[in-house]
Design an enzyme around this catalytic site. Structure first.
Site, PDB file in Angstrom:
ATOM      1  N   LYS A  75       0.821  -1.216   0.000  1.00  0.00           N
ATOM      2  CA  LYS A  75       0.000   0.000   0.000  1.00  0.00           C
ATOM      3  C   LYS A  75       0.860   1.273   0.000  1.00  0.00           C
ATOM      4  O   LYS A  75       2.074   1.219   0.210  1.00  0.00           O
ATOM      5  CB  LYS A  75      -0.928  -0.039   1.215  1.00  0.00           C
ATOM      6  CG  LYS A  75      -1.923  -1.212   1.174  1.00  0.00           C
ATOM      7  CD  LYS A  75      -2.897  -1.148   2.340  1.00  0.00           C
ATOM      8  CE  LYS A  75      -3.891  -2.295   2.284  1.00  0.00           C
ATOM      9  NZ  LYS A  75      -4.912  -2.186   3.352  1.00  0.00           N
ATOM     10  N   TYR A 102     -12.464  -1.450  -3.365  1.00  0.00           N
ATOM     11  CA  TYR A 102     -12.953  -1.642  -1.991  1.00  0.00           C
ATOM     12  C   TYR A 102     -14.467  -1.443  -1.881  1.00  0.00           C
ATOM     13  O   TYR A 102     -14.969  -1.161  -0.791  1.00  0.00           O
ATOM     14  CB  TYR A 102     -12.210  -0.703  -1.035  1.00  0.00           C
ATOM     15  CG  TYR A 102     -10.828  -1.201  -0.655  1.00  0.00           C
ATOM     16  CD1 TYR A 102     -10.667  -2.350   0.112  1.00  0.00           C
ATOM     17  CD2 TYR A 102      -9.683  -0.530  -1.045  1.00  0.00           C
ATOM     18  CE1 TYR A 102      -9.410  -2.816   0.485  1.00  0.00           C
ATOM     19  CE2 TYR A 102      -8.414  -0.986  -0.682  1.00  0.00           C
ATOM     20  CZ  TYR A 102      -8.295  -2.137   0.082  1.00  0.00           C
ATOM     21  OH  TYR A 102      -7.045  -2.593   0.457  1.00  0.00           O
ATOM     22  N   ASN A 133      -2.066   0.008   6.872  1.00  0.00           N
ATOM     23  CA  ASN A 133      -1.550  -1.278   7.356  1.00  0.00           C
ATOM     24  C   ASN A 133      -0.646  -2.006   6.356  1.00  0.00           C
ATOM     25  O   ASN A 133      -0.546  -3.226   6.376  1.00  0.00           O
ATOM     26  CB  ASN A 133      -2.700  -2.165   7.855  1.00  0.00           C
ATOM     27  CG  ASN A 133      -3.691  -2.500   6.764  1.00  0.00           C
ATOM     28  OD1 ASN A 133      -3.552  -2.037   5.639  1.00  0.00           O
ATOM     29  ND2 ASN A 133      -4.674  -3.308   7.091  1.00  0.00           N
ATOM     30  N   HIS A 137      -2.229  -5.519   1.633  1.00  0.00           N
ATOM     31  CA  HIS A 137      -3.543  -6.162   1.529  1.00  0.00           C
ATOM     32  C   HIS A 137      -3.321  -7.630   1.201  1.00  0.00           C
ATOM     33  O   HIS A 137      -2.373  -7.970   0.490  1.00  0.00           O
ATOM     34  CB  HIS A 137      -4.350  -5.511   0.395  1.00  0.00           C
ATOM     35  CG  HIS A 137      -5.589  -6.284   0.037  1.00  0.00           C
ATOM     36  ND1 HIS A 137      -6.731  -6.228   0.790  1.00  0.00           N
ATOM     37  CD2 HIS A 137      -5.843  -7.162  -0.973  1.00  0.00           C
ATOM     38  CE1 HIS A 137      -7.647  -7.021   0.243  1.00  0.00           C
ATOM     39  NE2 HIS A 137      -7.128  -7.604  -0.823  1.00  0.00           N
ATOM     40  N   GLU A 139      -9.888 -10.127  -7.383  1.00  0.00           N
ATOM     41  CA  GLU A 139      -8.951  -9.018  -7.163  1.00  0.00           C
ATOM     42  C   GLU A 139      -7.773  -9.079  -8.141  1.00  0.00           C
ATOM     43  O   GLU A 139      -7.326  -8.045  -8.651  1.00  0.00           O
ATOM     44  CB  GLU A 139      -8.468  -9.042  -5.705  1.00  0.00           C
ATOM     45  CG  GLU A 139      -9.587  -8.699  -4.738  1.00  0.00           C
ATOM     46  CD  GLU A 139      -9.249  -8.932  -3.270  1.00  0.00           C
ATOM     47  OE1 GLU A 139     -10.132  -8.666  -2.422  1.00  0.00           O
ATOM     48  OE2 GLU A 139      -8.128  -9.374  -2.957  1.00  0.00           O
TER      49      GLU A 139
END
Ligand code: CMP
Length: 138
Positions: A10, A50, A113, A116, A127
């Site tokens: 990310k 998302y 975080n 993913h 995805e």
């Protein structure tokens, strides 16, 4: 059974220069990279990815975070890939992540975080196909 999962490194981890360190942990854990690209999601694309979280209170924060800078997207292959990758990355909230996991090492907060990981074989395929054509999946 050999199967596949999908990951993104990310924007927070990219900004801090952790892409190489995270890819090394992925390789060392026995995952084979079968597709990979660095890209910068528009807020529209981040919102689509998302979409499942659209009703959550953190959705707009998540979309603006995920579109604020480059990410690295990849498809990974290994026996038991989805479950083993979720073990490697650790809990969504890095405060609850086990020692030695990617999020324990590299994540700052539940929102930012670092990585993913898909939560099922079905979502891994959806995805992966979001980012890669069939010709780009090896
Ligand atoms: P990820 O595994 O990519 O799936 C959904 C993402 O939403 C998650 O990682 C976090 O980046 C984000 N997220 C989940 N819970 C929260 C929360 N309580 N507050 C902010 N962001 C969250």
């Amino acid at each position: 059974m050999t199967n596949r999962t999908f990951t993104m490194i990310k924007p927070d981890a990219t900004e801090k220069g952790h892409t190489g360190g995270i890819l090394k942990m992925i390789n060392d854990a026995g995952f084979r990279i079968v597709a990979m690209k660095m890209t910068h999601l528009s807020s529209e694309k981040a919102g689509q990815f998302y979409n499942v979280h659209k009703e959550r209170p953190f959705y707009s924060e998540l979309v603006s975070f995920m579109s604020r800078g480059p990410i690295t997207a990849a498809i990974l292959e290994k026996e038991n890939a989805v479950e083993d990758f979720r073990k490697l990355i650790g809990a969504t909230n890095p405060a609850q992540a086990d020692e030695g996991t990617i999020r324990k090492l590299y994540a700052a907060s539940i929102g930012e975080n670092a990585v993913h990981g898909s939560d099922s074989d079905e979502n891994a395929a959806i995805e992966g196909d979001f980012f890669f054509s069939r010709l780009e999946q090896f």
